[in-house]
Design a protein around this motif. Sequence first.
Motif, PDB file in Angstrom:
ATOM      1  N   GLU A  89      -5.083   1.331  -4.140  1.00  0.00           N
ATOM      2  CA  GLU A  89      -5.220   2.138  -5.455  1.00  0.00           C
ATOM      3  C   GLU A  89      -3.958   2.885  -5.520  1.00  0.00           C
ATOM      4  O   GLU A  89      -3.330   3.220  -6.601  1.00  0.00           O
ATOM      5  CB  GLU A  89      -6.399   3.021  -5.735  1.00  0.00           C
ATOM      6  CG  GLU A  89      -7.498   2.194  -5.916  1.00  0.00           C
ATOM      7  CD  GLU A  89      -8.926   2.970  -6.136  1.00  0.00           C
ATOM      8  OE1 GLU A  89      -9.889   2.366  -6.324  1.00  0.00           O
ATOM      9  OE2 GLU A  89      -8.802   4.242  -5.803  1.00  0.00           O
ATOM     10  N   ALA A  90      -3.404   3.566  -4.600  1.00  0.00           N
ATOM     11  CA  ALA A  90      -2.226   4.273  -4.545  1.00  0.00           C
ATOM     12  C   ALA A  90      -0.908   3.443  -5.178  1.00  0.00           C
ATOM     13  O   ALA A  90      -0.369   3.887  -6.005  1.00  0.00           O
ATOM     14  CB  ALA A  90      -1.846   4.664  -3.015  1.00  0.00           C
ATOM     15  N   ALA A  91      -0.756   2.304  -4.685  1.00  0.00           N
ATOM     16  CA  ALA A  91       0.468   1.418  -4.854  1.00  0.00           C
ATOM     17  C   ALA A  91       0.197   1.050  -6.142  1.00  0.00           C
ATOM     18  O   ALA A  91       1.368   0.626  -6.908  1.00  0.00           O
ATOM     19  CB  ALA A  91       0.469   0.180  -3.775  1.00  0.00           C
ATOM     20  N   SER A 111      -4.176   1.305 -14.887  1.00  0.00           N
ATOM     21  CA  SER A 111      -4.597   1.859 -13.732  1.00  0.00           C
ATOM     22  C   SER A 111      -5.274   3.390 -14.113  1.00  0.00           C
ATOM     23  O   SER A 111      -4.687   3.983 -14.831  1.00  0.00           O
ATOM     24  CB  SER A 111      -3.380   1.979 -12.889  1.00  0.00           C
ATOM     25  OG  SER A 111      -3.070   0.904 -12.303  1.00  0.00           O
ATOM     26  N   SER A 135      -1.097   2.619  -8.675  1.00  0.00           N
ATOM     27  CA  SER A 135      -1.636   3.620  -9.495  1.00  0.00           C
ATOM     28  C   SER A 135      -0.547   3.860 -10.825  1.00  0.00           C
ATOM     29  O   SER A 135      -0.774   4.597 -11.803  1.00  0.00           O
ATOM     30  CB  SER A 135      -1.299   5.124  -8.897  1.00  0.00           C
ATOM     31  OG  SER A 135      -0.092   5.127  -8.269  1.00  0.00           O
ATOM     32  N   ALA A 136       0.631   3.155 -10.951  1.00  0.00           N
ATOM     33  CA  ALA A 136       1.524   3.125 -11.909  1.00  0.00           C
ATOM     34  C   ALA A 136       1.406   1.870 -12.849  1.00  0.00           C
ATOM     35  O   ALA A 136       2.198   1.672 -13.908  1.00  0.00           O
ATOM     36  CB  ALA A 136       2.805   3.239 -11.661  1.00  0.00           C
ATOM     37  N   THR A 196       0.836  -1.251   0.066  1.00  0.00           N
ATOM     38  CA  THR A 196      -0.097   0.143   0.133  1.00  0.00           C
ATOM     39  C   THR A 196       0.897   1.241  -0.049  1.00  0.00           C
ATOM     40  O   THR A 196       1.953   1.229   0.496  1.00  0.00           O
ATOM     41  CB  THR A 196      -0.940  -0.109   1.323  1.00  0.00           C
ATOM     42  OG1 THR A 196      -0.083   0.199   2.479  1.00  0.00           O
ATOM     43  CG2 THR A 196      -1.900  -1.164   1.291  1.00  0.00           C
ATOM     44  N   GLY A 224       1.430   5.421  -2.120  1.00  0.00           N
ATOM     45  CA  GLY A 224       1.924   5.652  -3.609  1.00  0.00           C
ATOM     46  C   GLY A 224       3.444   5.669  -3.539  1.00  0.00           C
ATOM     47  O   GLY A 224       3.838   5.705  -4.778  1.00  0.00           O
ATOM     48  N   ASP A 225       4.074   5.640  -2.425  1.00  0.00           N
ATOM     49  CA  ASP A 225       5.438   5.597  -2.531  1.00  0.00           C
ATOM     50  C   ASP A 225       6.158   4.425  -3.312  1.00  0.00           C
ATOM     51  O   ASP A 225       7.151   4.322  -3.427  1.00  0.00           O
ATOM     52  CB  ASP A 225       6.170   6.008  -1.158  1.00  0.00           C
ATOM     53  CG  ASP A 225       5.640   4.878  -0.206  1.00  0.00           C
ATOM     54  OD1 ASP A 225       6.408   4.665   0.876  1.00  0.00           O
ATOM     55  OD2 ASP A 225       4.771   4.192  -0.351  1.00  0.00           O
ATOM     56  N   ALA A 265       4.534   2.852  -5.916  1.00  0.00           N
ATOM     57  CA  ALA A 265       3.811   2.554  -7.048  1.00  0.00           C
ATOM     58  C   ALA A 265       4.812   2.285  -8.200  1.00  0.00           C
ATOM     59  O   ALA A 265       4.767   1.464  -8.957  1.00  0.00           O
ATOM     60  CB  ALA A 265       2.940   3.681  -7.375  1.00  0.00           C
ATOM     61  N   GLU A 266       6.032   3.146  -8.517  1.00  0.00           N
ATOM     62  CA  GLU A 266       6.939   2.962  -9.416  1.00  0.00           C
ATOM     63  C   GLU A 266       7.824   1.868  -9.295  1.00  0.00           C
ATOM     64  O   GLU A 266       7.901   0.956 -10.214  1.00  0.00           O
ATOM     65  CB  GLU A 266       7.928   4.379  -9.333  1.00  0.00           C
ATOM     66  CG  GLU A 266       7.264   5.728 -10.263  1.00  0.00           C
ATOM     67  CD  GLU A 266       6.818   5.238 -11.401  1.00  0.00           C
ATOM     68  OE1 GLU A 266       5.645   5.730 -11.799  1.00  0.00           O
ATOM     69  OE2 GLU A 266       7.483   4.568 -12.376  1.00  0.00           O
TER      70      GLU A 266
END
Length: 246
Positions: free
Chosen positions: A237-239, A246, A241-242, A198, A200-201, A203-204
Motif C-alpha cells: 500500500e505504501a508504494a 489509492s 499510495s500515489a 514496496t 513509500g519512497d 510511490a511518486e
Amino acid sequence: MSRNSIFKTPDDVARSAGEILIEQAGTTLAENGRFTVALSGGSTPKRMYDDLAQRGEHHDLLRKIDVFWGDERHVPPDHPDSNFGAAKQHFLDRLDIPDERVHRIPAEEADADRAAERYERTLIDFFQLGPKQVPRFDLIFLGMGPDGHTASIFPGTTAVQEADALVTAPWVEKFDTHRITLTWPVINNAKRVIFLVTGGDKAETLHEVQHGEHDPDRLPSQLIAPDEGELLWMLDEAAASALPGS
Ligand code: 6PG
C-alpha cells in the motif's frame, strides 16, 4: 497486458509472489519439463526467499527450477552486495537447489564486459539460441528503485539504449562501478514479468512510471512492456499510495 496487485505489507507481497512462482513452476514443469526464472536483487526478494524456505511442502518442486539473475553487482559471489550471494543464503542453500540448476552471473570477472559476455554465452547455450535470437524466460522478477531503475538499467546509462545484446555492463556513475544486467529486450521477451515494489519512497516514482510522460532515459522501468507476456506489478500500500484511486 499490465496490472497492479496491491497488498497491505511487504510480507504479503512476498508471500503472494512466492505462491505465483510455485504455481507457475508447477504448471510449466508439468507441461514442458523445465521452468526458468530470473531473480532480482535488492531487499524485497529476500522476504520471498525466506517465505519459500519455510514452505517445505514445495521444496521438491523448487529443486527442479532453473535459476538465473536479472542483474548483478560487479562483485564476487561471496561479497555482501552480491545478488547471487543473497539468494544463495536465503534461498538456494536452504532449499538445496542443485548447482547445475543455478546459472549465476560471473561478476567476479575483473572486466565487467567479460562478465556480461560470459553470462550471454550461458544464455545462448542454455536456451540454444541462434544468431539474433532472444531467450524467453518463463518468469522474471524485477525491483524498482526510487530513481526509476529496474534490474541494473539505471537512468542515463548505456543500458537504456542497449537493444541488441542480451546482457550488458553499464557504468553506473552514482555507484562509481559497473553493473551487469539483462537488457530490456530480453526482459520484454519473458512470458511473465513481475515487479516487486514496496515502500513509500517509491510511490511518486511509481506514479510517474505508470502514469507520467514516457521518458525511459529518466525512468528506465518504463522500458518494461512484455511483447507477448504478462506484466504484473505487486505493490504494498505504501508504494501504491500515489496511484490514482489509492
Ligand atoms: C539490485 C536490484 C535492483 C533492485 C531495486 C529495488 O541489484 O539492486 O536488482 O534493481 O531490484 O533497487 O531494490 P529493493 O527491493 O531493495 O527496493
